[in-house]
Structure formats: structure tokens, C-alpha cells
Design a protein around this motif. Structure first.
Motif, PDB file in Angstrom:
ATOM      1  N   SER A   1     -22.425  -6.476 -16.214  1.00 26.27           N
ATOM      2  CA  SER A   1     -22.049  -6.308 -17.618  1.00 26.27           C
ATOM      3  C   SER A   1     -21.792  -4.851 -17.981  1.00 26.27           C
ATOM      4  CB  SER A   1     -23.140  -6.879 -18.527  1.00 26.27           C
ATOM      5  OG  SER A   1     -24.355  -6.176 -18.367  1.00 26.27           O
ATOM      6  N   SER A   2     -22.430  -3.917 -17.280  1.00 26.17           N
ATOM      7  CA  SER A   2     -22.232  -2.501 -17.578  1.00 26.17           C
ATOM      8  C   SER A   2     -21.164  -1.861 -16.693  1.00 26.17           C
ATOM      9  CB  SER A   2     -23.553  -1.729 -17.438  1.00 26.17           C
ATOM     10  OG  SER A   2     -24.064  -1.869 -16.137  1.00 26.17           O
ATOM     11  N   ASN A   3     -20.554  -2.658 -15.803  1.00 24.24           N
ATOM     12  CA  ASN A   3     -19.482  -2.153 -14.936  1.00 24.24           C
ATOM     13  C   ASN A   3     -18.231  -3.024 -15.050  1.00 24.24           C
ATOM     14  OD1 ASN A   3     -20.436   0.177 -12.937  1.00 24.24           O
ATOM     15  ND2 ASN A   3     -22.169  -1.206 -13.255  1.00 24.24           N
ATOM     16  N   LYS A   4     -17.931  -3.443 -16.269  1.00 26.92           N
ATOM     17  CA  LYS A   4     -16.794  -4.330 -16.484  1.00 26.92           C
ATOM     18  C   LYS A   4     -15.465  -3.673 -16.122  1.00 26.92           C
ATOM     19  CE  LYS A   4     -18.613  -7.441 -20.025  1.00 26.92           C
ATOM     20  NZ  LYS A   4     -18.449  -7.958 -21.403  1.00 26.92           N
ATOM     21  N   LYS A   5     -15.405  -2.362 -16.188  1.00 27.58           N
ATOM     22  CA  LYS A   5     -14.153  -1.678 -15.885  1.00 27.58           C
ATOM     23  C   LYS A   5     -13.919  -1.534 -14.384  1.00 27.58           C
ATOM     24  CE  LYS A   5     -14.074   0.969 -20.206  1.00 27.58           C
ATOM     25  NZ  LYS A   5     -14.036   2.320 -20.821  1.00 27.58           N
ATOM     26  N   THR A   6     -14.951  -1.777 -13.598  1.00 30.19           N
ATOM     27  CA  THR A   6     -14.809  -1.723 -12.139  1.00 30.19           C
ATOM     28  C   THR A   6     -14.252  -3.050 -11.638  1.00 30.19           C
ATOM     29  OG1 THR A   6     -16.718  -0.234 -11.988  1.00 30.19           O
ATOM     30  CG2 THR A   6     -16.012  -1.317  -9.963  1.00 30.19           C
ATOM     31  N   PRO A   7     -13.252  -3.047 -10.771  1.00 25.69           N
ATOM     32  CA  PRO A   7     -12.700  -4.303 -10.253  1.00 25.69           C
ATOM     33  C   PRO A   7     -13.790  -5.183  -9.651  1.00 25.69           C
ATOM     34  CG  PRO A   7     -11.292  -2.462  -9.639  1.00 25.69           C
ATOM     35  CD  PRO A   7     -12.518  -1.869 -10.264  1.00 25.69           C
ATOM     36  N   TRP A   8     -13.728  -6.473  -9.954  1.00 26.63           N
ATOM     37  CA  TRP A   8     -14.787  -7.387  -9.531  1.00 26.63           C
ATOM     38  C   TRP A   8     -14.962  -7.430  -8.021  1.00 26.63           C
ATOM     39  CZ3 TRP A   8     -13.813 -11.402  -6.239  1.00 26.63           C
ATOM     40  CH2 TRP A   8     -12.478 -11.791  -6.080  1.00 26.63           C
ATOM     41  N   TYR A   9     -13.872  -7.235  -7.277  1.00 22.60           N
ATOM     42  CA  TYR A   9     -13.985  -7.318  -5.815  1.00 22.60           C
ATOM     43  C   TYR A   9     -14.700  -6.107  -5.222  1.00 22.60           C
ATOM     44  CZ  TYR A   9      -9.447  -5.116  -6.825  1.00 22.60           C
ATOM     45  OH  TYR A   9      -8.456  -4.348  -7.340  1.00 22.60           O
ATOM     46  N   TYR A  10     -14.701  -4.970  -5.915  1.00 21.14           N
ATOM     47  CA  TYR A  10     -15.522  -3.841  -5.481  1.00 21.14           C
ATOM     48  C   TYR A  10     -17.004  -4.181  -5.632  1.00 21.14           C
ATOM     49  CZ  TYR A  10     -11.411  -0.754  -5.422  1.00 21.14           C
ATOM     50  OH  TYR A  10     -10.204  -0.165  -5.153  1.00 21.14           O
ATOM     51  N   LEU A  11     -17.344  -4.761  -6.776  1.00 20.63           N
ATOM     52  CA  LEU A  11     -18.736  -5.158  -7.025  1.00 20.63           C
ATOM     53  C   LEU A  11     -19.173  -6.228  -6.029  1.00 20.63           C
ATOM     54  CD1 LEU A  11     -18.635  -5.431 -10.937  1.00 20.63           C
ATOM     55  CD2 LEU A  11     -19.263  -3.452  -9.537  1.00 20.63           C
ATOM     56  N   ALA A  12     -18.293  -7.191  -5.778  1.00 21.27           N
ATOM     57  CA  ALA A  12     -18.622  -8.272  -4.840  1.00 21.27           C
ATOM     58  C   ALA A  12     -18.820  -7.735  -3.426  1.00 21.27           C
ATOM     59  CB  ALA A  12     -17.512  -9.322  -4.849  1.00 21.27           C
ATOM     60  N   THR A  13     -18.039  -6.741  -3.044  1.00 19.39           N
ATOM     61  CA  THR A  13     -18.185  -6.143  -1.715  1.00 19.39           C
ATOM     62  C   THR A  13     -19.526  -5.450  -1.576  1.00 19.39           C
ATOM     63  OG1 THR A  13     -15.786  -5.808  -1.512  1.00 19.39           O
ATOM     64  CG2 THR A  13     -17.206  -4.478  -0.090  1.00 19.39           C
ATOM     65  N   PHE A  14     -19.927  -4.715  -2.598  1.00 20.93           N
ATOM     66  CA  PHE A  14     -21.229  -4.034  -2.590  1.00 20.93           C
ATOM     67  C   PHE A  14     -22.369  -5.042  -2.464  1.00 20.93           C
ATOM     68  CE2 PHE A  14     -24.943  -2.499  -4.992  1.00 20.93           C
ATOM     69  CZ  PHE A  14     -25.201  -1.314  -4.320  1.00 20.93           C
ATOM     70  N   ALA A  15     -22.304  -6.109  -3.269  1.00 22.30           N
ATOM     71  CA  ALA A  15     -23.349  -7.140  -3.223  1.00 22.30           C
ATOM     72  C   ALA A  15     -23.366  -7.843  -1.877  1.00 22.30           C
ATOM     73  CB  ALA A  15     -23.137  -8.151  -4.348  1.00 22.30           C
ATOM     74  N   SER A  16     -22.204  -8.106  -1.314  1.00 22.69           N
ATOM     75  CA  SER A  16     -22.121  -8.801  -0.028  1.00 22.69           C
ATOM     76  C   SER A  16     -22.706  -7.968   1.105  1.00 22.69           C
ATOM     77  CB  SER A  16     -20.664  -9.156   0.285  1.00 22.69           C
ATOM     78  OG  SER A  16     -20.141 -10.042  -0.673  1.00 22.69           O
TER      79      SER A  16
END
Length: 312
Positions: A31-46
């Protein structure tokens, strides 16, 4: 037939558990990184998931649950064991944050283990609420999310948030992977590990593409969770509490109860400090969240009783 059921229900449980519970750990960060592309966030979590699960497999002789299932031996999988993950998917889709630990493990654990899980989860809820309340009151005078962050501090807070999220993600996985791997033998092969990690990664990317689903709305309904500083502190406190219970003993517990307790204590602290916010507005929010926990617990008990009846 048993092997096919075991794998199928494992895959079903993987999606349902990750979809329901991962938002507790990654929701404020999303919610606090909405401007970051979702696939960047998903890669970090993965990447965090792969490293965490792979280490457990290596350190615990093929066990990916970090020893959480030591008191829940492997059982031959029957069709009725799939009822729990099916119901979990349904509850997740309508936005009810039930405890996956109770819902999934209740069909496998003995009454003694279930009692220990319940006690540990209740203590976790109370402790997290108290810690969050005290912690938030203590820092309230130095943290004001309505005030803008100085430019020189923005990047520092952002880096700190990613670190706290990684710590929390690891802490959560060491608890809740047990809810998934209960369908598998306690030791798995390297090939099976690779296949599991591929499926986990695909599930993470799907959830992030959906924006977290309806469970994410619970996170967004809480005060200031979309702000980077609040999100960082919430994640760090949550991670420390989960780490404490991980080291305390190997009995599984409900991370959902800890998460809701954390948000409850924080909302109580904000209400205490606010001159305009009244307690009568807080109680409906707290009772609503707690009611969902009780509902999840009730469903878990009913499923466990039903499965035990069918098994006999």
C-alpha cells in the motif's frame, strides 16, 4: 491415489494460505509502494520466499516447515482433508482473514496440539496488542505522518521499509509454511523442492497482479498504513513478535491473530492520543476484526469435527 491427492491438496493449500495470509506481511508494504511496478514487488517477495524455504529444506533435512510439524506426524491424505483449503479459498475471496493455521492444521493435529496452538495464539494476540499500544504511544511525539518527510530522509525510510518487510516476510514464512507442507511427507526431494518453489513464485506474482485482493482492504482501512514510516514500524514490530514466538517453541500458531492484535493495539493508541477521534468509533472496527477471527475459529472447529467424524 494418495500421492495425487497429497500433491493436489498441497497446491490448493499453497494458493489459499499465501493469498489469505501473505497480505498480513506484505500488505502495508504494497500500500505504501503503489508507484512501484507490481512485478518489482513480486520479484522481491519471490526471492525472499525461495531463500527462506530452500534454507529450511537444507537445514532441517528436507523439511520446509522449519520443524513446526514435529508434533503433527504425516498422515495418509484422504479426500476430506481437502475441505479446509477449499473453504479457505472461499473465505479469502470474500475478504475474511481467517486463521489458516487453525483451519488447515485442525484436521491433522491432536486435541492436545490444538489446545497448545490456541493458547499460543491467544497470548500472541494479547501480547501484540499490548506491545503495539505501548510502542505507538512512545513514538507518537516524534512521528507525524501528516508532516512531510524531508527529501534527505525519504530514501532512507524507503530502504528501511524494504529491510523491515524482508525481515517480516522471513518471520512469517517460518511459521506459515507449515500450514501448506502438512499435506506432504516431512522430508521431500530436491526435485519436489524446485517444483514447489516454482509454484510458490507463480502464486506470488498472481496475487501481486491482483493488488492483494479483498484482504488488502482490511490493511488499507487502518490509519496511515499507506505511509512509508507507519508501514515500516508496523512491519518491524510484527516481525519481532513472530520471531519471539518462533524461538519460544515449535508449536504452530495463528499469525493472523498476532496481526489483528497488532493493528488493534495500534488503533487504540492512535485513539488514545487523538483529540478528535472517539472510542465509540474504534470499537466497531475492533469488534468487526475480532468477530472475523472468531468466525474463522468456529469454521475450523466445525471442519475438524467433521473430518474426524468421517475418518472414524
Amino acid at each position: 491415489m494418495e500421492n495425487y491427492l497429497s500433491i493436489f491438496f498441497f497446491l490448493l493449500a499453497s494458493y489459499s494460505v499465501i493469498a489469505n495470509d501473505s497480505i498480513q506481511t506484505l500488505g502495508t508494504w504494497m500500500s505504501s509502494n503503489k508507484k512501484t511496478p507490481w512485478y518489482y514487488l513480486a520479484t522481491f517477495a519471490s526471492l525472499g520466499l525461495i531463500l527462506t524455504v530452500a534454507y529450511s529444506w537444507y537445514a532441517y533435512d528436507g523439511d520446509i516447515s522449519y520443524g513446526r510439524l514435529a508434533k503433527i506426524p504425516y498422515q495418509p491424505i484422504q479426500w476430506y482433508h481437502g475441505l479446509a483449503p477449499l473453504i479457505l479459498i472461499l473465505l479469502t475471496r470474500i475478504g475474511i482473514p481467517v486463521s489458516t493455521s487453525f483451519l488447515i492444521l485442525a484436521t491433522f493435529a491432536s486435541s492436545v496440539v490444538l489446545e497448545s496452538m490456541l493458547l499460543k495464539s491467544i497470548v500472541g494476540y494479547a501480547l501484540s496488542a499490548i506491545v503495539a499500544y505501548v510502542f505507538w504511544v512512545a513514538i507518537s511525539k516524534v512521528l507525524d505522518e501528516k508532516a512531510s518527510i524531508r527529501d534527505k530522509n525519504k530514501e532512507w525510510w524507503k530502504r528501511l521499509q524494504w529491510i523491515s518487510t524482508g525481515f517480516l516476510w522471513w518471520s512469517w514464512l517460518t511459521h506459515d509454511v507449515a500450514n501448506i507442507s502438512v499435506f506432504l511427507p516431512r522430508q521431500i526431494s530436491f526435485t519436489m523442492l524446485i517444483l514447489i518453489l516454482v509454484f510458490f513464485t507463480g502464486t506470488i506474482f498472481f496475487i501481486f497482479r491482483e493488488g492483494g485482493g479483498k484482504i488488502q482492504k482490511i490493511v488499507l482501512s487502518k490509519t496511515n498504513t499507506k505511509y512509508v514510516r507507519s508501514a515500516t514500524i508496523i512491519d518491524f514490530v510484527y516481525a519481532l513478535i513472530l520471531f519471539f514466538f518462533k524461538e519460544y517453541n515449535s508449536i504452530p500458531m495463528s499469525t493472523t491473530w498476532v496481526f489483528i492484535g497488532l493493528l488493534t493495539g495500534r488503533e487504540m493508541a492512535i485513539t488514545t492520543l487523538s483529540k478528535h477521534r472517539k472510542w465509540k468509533k474504534l470499537f466497531p472496527m475492533v469488534s468487526n476484526d475480532f468477530g472475523k477471527l472468531v468466525l474463522g475459529m468456529t469454521v475450523s472447529v466445525v471442519i475438524a469435527l467433521g473430518v474426524n467424524y468421517i475418518a472414524k
